[in-house]
Design an enzyme around this catalytic site. Structure first.
Site, PDB file in Angstrom:
ATOM      1  N   ASP A 267      16.255   2.755   2.163  1.00  0.00           N
ATOM      2  CA  ASP A 267      17.135   1.757   2.773  1.00  0.00           C
ATOM      3  C   ASP A 267      18.112   1.176   1.753  1.00  0.00           C
ATOM      4  OD1 ASP A 267      16.714   1.736   5.440  1.00  0.00           O
ATOM      5  OD2 ASP A 267      15.635  -0.155   5.536  1.00  0.00           O
ATOM      6  N   ASP A 326       4.184   1.851  -1.021  1.00  0.00           N
ATOM      7  CA  ASP A 326       5.419   1.210  -1.461  1.00  0.00           C
ATOM      8  C   ASP A 326       5.960   1.919  -2.695  1.00  0.00           C
ATOM      9  OD1 ASP A 326       5.417  -0.557   0.590  1.00  0.00           O
ATOM     10  OD2 ASP A 326       4.687  -2.278  -0.557  1.00  0.00           O
ATOM     11  N   ASP A 328       6.472   1.216  -5.753  1.00  0.00           N
ATOM     12  CA  ASP A 328       5.880   1.089  -7.084  1.00  0.00           C
ATOM     13  C   ASP A 328       4.434   1.559  -7.133  1.00  0.00           C
ATOM     14  OD1 ASP A 328       5.354  -1.133  -5.375  1.00  0.00           O
ATOM     15  OD2 ASP A 328       4.500  -2.212  -7.072  1.00  0.00           O
ATOM     16  N   ASP A 420       2.791  -5.768   8.184  1.00  0.00           N
ATOM     17  CA  ASP A 420       1.477  -5.197   7.930  1.00  0.00           C
ATOM     18  C   ASP A 420       0.368  -6.024   8.577  1.00  0.00           C
ATOM     19  OD1 ASP A 420       2.000  -7.327   6.303  1.00  0.00           O
ATOM     20  OD2 ASP A 420       1.669  -6.276   4.419  1.00  0.00           O
TER      21      ASP A 420
END
Length: 693
Positions: A267, A326, A328, A420
């Site tokens: 994104d 995610d 990281d 989430d």
């Protein structure tokens, strides 16, 4: 037989020969020792008799040297702090004022300023009264002098203030403090029960287990293996620092290539970052990995909108499970083989959640304090709720979902910033069960700067309250057990998401300093010292190496209550910042073992495949252009420290209250207020996330 050479039998051991000699020295610097017999000189001398004046002097000098060194270190630290205050607060060098968007913190800041001005006024009045000998505030019974004892107009004003304080100000403060103490004790009991549940799990060695060989086929031959279709999604947005390591880790997952698809959901609005991610995807695609790059033209709904758009693809219907990481996060190659098998023969299981572990947990004081909180969250809260309730909040990453559970629960919704937790609550209301694997760990990062951590905590505490408003009708009307509804409403949302930041901020940041000026409502020592220290001790148990940081952890948690309280109010009343998403800034750190493993894996793949084979000239040109874009390093941006006004104002309020506590000789209250005020000062000057020079 060999002759005996033991000469000890030649004379009796206890026989004493010769005349006892007493040696006395005139010099007073030497001790007097009496020698009685030949063996007396070699017997151990009592410690109390062996010390002389010179030894005592040297010991005292060593202790004094240590004390002076400690004082010098404290003085240098204090001097560095003063220098930083002068640089950042007075001269405003390399600092910027933290902005308050849409007035989200202006009301709270105004209230804190009013408390500070009032406290300074009362403190000045109390100092004048103290100097004039009006020590009525030292008496807990608050003896009010009679009209005949009035010694002037100022004395009359002071006596009037004492009467108003005792009759009108103290009662509401006492009522509010008792209410907050009750909430504090309830939350402490909840923490104790969770800790006991964790001890029971450790004692009984309870954990989800995989029975047999989960991938072995049930056919007659029994030699074939079946692997389910797994979709892996990596949502990201402007993740220049970490995109490469996350894509590399996911592409090295040990799973059949024809049963795995990786979606990189980018994104990013920066074209240079898009080119870098495309180049990384193309590189792994040429190595034989089934990987796809997706970029949305209409970027709505933040992460939830990104995941929802990816799940709408037609080819997703062929997959049974979806793993989410995610940008990281760096999963181990055996991640899928440790998580996916739990779904076999367990049709009610909707989610398998792995634990986070942090590659930069020892980077600075801020990362160490975050590690304490998150270790307790995973090892105690999520593990206990997973074992006994089969429900906990999805962490948004490092988890594997059954796609059927996502679809039956309504899929990803864009209505909050905690998508989430939203999908986890809706899946729980639909009867799906969750499993938490404490032994399966995925490397990731924690924020290294206070600014990034503050924004992350604001989203994590405003989103749940926003979600609570939206989910409350569905929770009440759904067809699940009453105790599950009570757990969701009372424990999951109210106690752990609303009550915790409310009483922490109100009790330790507002009521405690006010009680220094209203001694009739003074808090007992066990509320401000014993119980908080004990609860901090329980929180640190999952990370025993962090015990030296128990005091900074306690003080920093009280400091963070300002941000959490502000976020909770924003989410509960749907203020402007309740739907604000700021991507947490990453540093892009990897452990040394991960870097070596990644390099070894890439070298093996490069030896097996030739990237240029089968590629057209235009594709090679595009790859070279992307490589050049990647090698072009961005211009480093000078770090600008922020000044946080609410934290600074509260620091001055607490330090003012600590000065007031000296007048009434309240030692414990003084030290707590002093250290808490200094902690607020460090946070307000943006010093908590860096090493002071």
């Amino acid at each position: 037989m060999a002759p005996s050479l033991d000469f000890s039998n030649w004379w009796p051991k206890d026989a004493r020969k010769g005349t006892p000699v007493v040696v006395k020295m005139e010099n007073p610097n030497y001790s007097v020792v009496e020698i009685d017999g030949p063996d007396a000189a070699f017997r151990p001398v009592e410690k109390s008799r062996g010390k002389n004046a010179k030894q005592v002097t040297w010991v005292l000098l060593l202790k004094a040297h240590r004390a002076v060194g400690c004082l010098a270190w404290i003085a240098s630290l204090f001097w560095a702090l003063l220098g930083t205050i002068k640089k950042r607060l007075i001269f405003r060098q390399d600092v910027a004022m933290a902005s308050e968007k849409l007035g989200k913190g202006k009301l709270l800041f105004t209230v804190i300023k009013a408390f500070l001005v009032t406290s300074l006024t009362i403190l000045a009045f109390e100092v004048v009264a103290y100097l004039k000998g009006w020590h009525y505030f030292r008496n807990p019974s608050l003896h009010i002098p009679r009209s005949t004892d009035i010694q002037g107009l100022l004395h009359l004003v002071y006596v009037t203030w004492l009467s108003v304080r005792a009759d009108y100000i103290a009662p509401p403060i006492q009522a509010l403090s008792k209410f907050c103490v009750a909430l504090f004790l309830i939350q402490s009991v909840d923490r104790m029960i969770l800790s006991l549940g964790c001890f029971w799990i450790k004692y009984k060695k309870i954990k989800p287990r995989i029975e047999g060989d989960p991938f072995k086929s049930d056919d007659v031959e029994g030699s074939a293996y079946e692997y389910p279709m797994v979709l892996v999604q990596i949502p990201m947005c402007n993740e220049r620092e970490v995109y490469e390591q996350s894509i590399s880790a996911v592409c090295q997952l040990d799973w059949p290539k024809d049963r795995l698809l990786v979606q990189v959901l980018d994104d990013s609005d920066d074209e240079s970052i898009q080119y870098l991610i495309k180049a990384e995807v193309a590189k792994w695609n040429q190595k034989g990995v089934n990987i796809i790059y997706r970029h949305r033209l209409v970027r709505t709904g933040y992460k939830a909108g990104n995941l929802k758009s990816a799940m709408s693809c037609e080819y997703v219907q062929a997959y049974e499970f979806v793993a989410i990481f995610d940008a990281d996060f760096q999963p181990n190659p055996d991640f899928l083989k440790q998580t996916v098998p739990h779904f076999k023969n367990n049709p009610d299981l909707g989610l398998v959640q792995a634990r986070w572990t942090f590659v930069n947990k020892d980077e600075n004081l801020l990362t160490r304090l975050q590690n304490i909180n998150l270790c307790f969250h995973f090892e105690v809260e999520q593990q206990v709720n997973g074992v006994f309730l089969n429900f906990f909040g999805f962490n948004g990453t490092a988890g594997v979902w059954r796609i059927k559970a996502l679809e039956e629960s309504g899929g990803w919704l864009e209505r909050t910033t905690v998508e989430d937790m939203d999908i986890a609550v809706r899946a729980h209301l639909n009867g799906w069960k969750f499993i938490f694997l404490n032994d399966v760990k995925v490397l990731c990062e924690v924020p290294e700067s206070y600014e990034a951590y503050r924004k992350q905590q604001h989203r994590w505490h405003s989103g749940p309250m926003h979600l609570f408003r939206l989910c409350l009708p569905a929770i009440i009307t759904c067809k699940i057990a009453i105790w599950k509804k009570a757990n969701l409403i009372l424990l999951f949302f109210l106690l752990r998401k609303l009550i915790l930041p409310f009483y922490s901020f109100t009790l330790f940041c507002i009521i405690l300093p006010l009680t220094m000026f209203v001694p009739e409502a003074e808090l007992p020592v066990w509320v401000i010292c014993y119980v908080p220290v004990f609860m901090s001790f329980l929180n640190i148990l999952p990370s025993p190496k962090s015990f030296p940081f128990i005091v900074p952890y306690l003080l920093f948690e009280n400091t963070m209550s300002v941000t959490k309280f502000n976020a909770m109010v924003s989410g509960l009343f749907q203020l402007g910042s309740s739907y604000e998403w700021v991507v947490t800034k990453k540093a892009g750190r990897s452990s040394e073992s991960d870097l070596l493993a990644s390099a070894e894996m890439e070298s093996k793949i490069m030896n097996q495949l030739q990237i240029q084979r089968g590629a057209s000239e235009s594709e090679l040109t595009e790859l070279n252009r992307m490589k050049e874009q990647k090698e072009a390093s961005p211009v480093p941006v000078k770090r600008v420290n922020k000044i946080y006004r609410k934290e600074l104002t509260l620091a001055f309020l607490l330090l003012t209250a600590s000065v007031r506590s000296l007048l009434s000789a309240q030692g414990v209250h003084f030290y707590f207020l002093l250290f808490q005020g200094v902690t607020f000062l460090l946070v307000g000057l943006d010093l908590i996330g860096e090493q002071m020079s």
